[in-house]
Design a protein around this motif. Sequence first.
Motif, PDB file in Angstrom:
ATOM      1  N   LYS A  55       0.808  -1.223   0.000  1.00  0.00           N
ATOM      2  CA  LYS A  55       0.000   0.000   0.000  1.00  0.00           C
ATOM      3  C   LYS A  55       0.842   1.275   0.000  1.00  0.00           C
ATOM      4  O   LYS A  55       0.309   2.359  -0.160  1.00  0.00           O
ATOM      5  CB  LYS A  55      -0.986  -0.001   1.169  1.00  0.00           C
ATOM      6  N   TYR A  56       2.145   1.139   0.182  1.00  0.00           N
ATOM      7  CA  TYR A  56       3.026   2.317   0.159  1.00  0.00           C
ATOM      8  C   TYR A  56       3.930   2.245  -1.079  1.00  0.00           C
ATOM      9  O   TYR A  56       4.949   1.578  -1.069  1.00  0.00           O
ATOM     10  CB  TYR A  56       3.894   2.364   1.413  1.00  0.00           C
ATOM     11  N   ARG A  57       3.525   2.921  -2.143  1.00  0.00           N
ATOM     12  CA  ARG A  57       4.297   2.860  -3.389  1.00  0.00           C
ATOM     13  C   ARG A  57       4.739   4.247  -3.851  1.00  0.00           C
ATOM     14  O   ARG A  57       5.359   4.385  -4.904  1.00  0.00           O
ATOM     15  CB  ARG A  57       3.490   2.158  -4.484  1.00  0.00           C
ATOM     16  N   SER A  58       4.414   5.259  -3.074  1.00  0.00           N
ATOM     17  CA  SER A  58       4.845   6.628  -3.388  1.00  0.00           C
ATOM     18  C   SER A  58       4.918   7.422  -2.092  1.00  0.00           C
ATOM     19  O   SER A  58       4.397   6.989  -1.058  1.00  0.00           O
ATOM     20  CB  SER A  58       3.857   7.297  -4.347  1.00  0.00           C
ATOM     21  N   GLU A  59       5.549   8.575  -2.149  1.00  0.00           N
ATOM     22  CA  GLU A  59       5.683   9.427  -0.967  1.00  0.00           C
ATOM     23  C   GLU A  59       4.306   9.789  -0.388  1.00  0.00           C
ATOM     24  O   GLU A  59       4.129   9.848   0.829  1.00  0.00           O
ATOM     25  CB  GLU A  59       6.438  10.722  -1.328  1.00  0.00           C
TER      26      GLU A  59
END
Length: 315
Positions: free
Chosen positions: A222-226
């Motif tokens: 779920k964390y693929r970008s800042e």
Amino acid sequence: MEKVTIGNTDIAVARFNLGGNVFGWTLDEKQSFELLDAYTESGFDFIDTADMYSHWANGGVGGQSETIIGKWLKGRGNRDKVVIATKVGGPTGVNEINTSRKHILESVDKSLRRLQTDYIDLYYTHYDDEKTPIEETLAAYDELIRAGKVRYIAASNISPDRLRESLKVAEENNLPKYQALQPLYNLVERKGYETDYAPIVAEHGLTVFPYYALASGFLTGKYRSEEDFNKSPRGQGAANYLNEQGLKVLHALDKVAEKHQTVPATVALAWLSAQPHIGGPIASATSKEQLKEILSSTSLQLDSADLDLLDTASK
């Protein structure tokens, strides 16, 4: 339900360890009870907490997680059906890292009161102060075991040298021996465990329950970008992994998850369980949906092609 025996003990647990760090932190008491109920109703029985959980994260003194678990145990009357692991020695709002006899003997009684039980199944050295003589720490555990307050002991954040020395001192002096290790180990954090700890684990027959099994949630995908780091209170912990290597691992997880019609978190935990000496990963959940996903990792059988793909991507 497949079970694994912890080290050289008479404790057998289902191959997943529910992390209690969220109880009293991101989950209130009612939500925690619902999650614990769902966990045990699914046939699982191993719960992990610590005396410093949960408000230590906000500068508090800890103890909230144990308190919630204790109320749940008393309310459900199921103490004999679950295995409780808790920890001592870690820093809280009132204590520095401390593995002295005095601190251990004082802390265990506080944990027992909060947990509303008269014994702890597995008692971890959470952090090692690296100054208390190893004999003093192990002798304190010996007192607790003889008193019936603790069944067995284990270690978490302890250096390879001190772990090896602790095992040696235990054998030479007929003192309690660590039966399990709780290290940092996951698909994006492999080197430390595999290089420094795995040989000790193999030599002494320790059972391993890795923490940060999902790398602060990064391996859920779920964390693929800042921008994604604002999705949860734990989001910033995943920031360290958002790099070329981390994205390579996520791509491999996506491929394997698609093949098995599941999600990356399930695959990441199944990979851990497939590694030598792993008793089961530790992971926490904040909803029944998340819990269902992570528990399904115990029934996911990765084949050699899956394991090779993940192994290559994570090295």
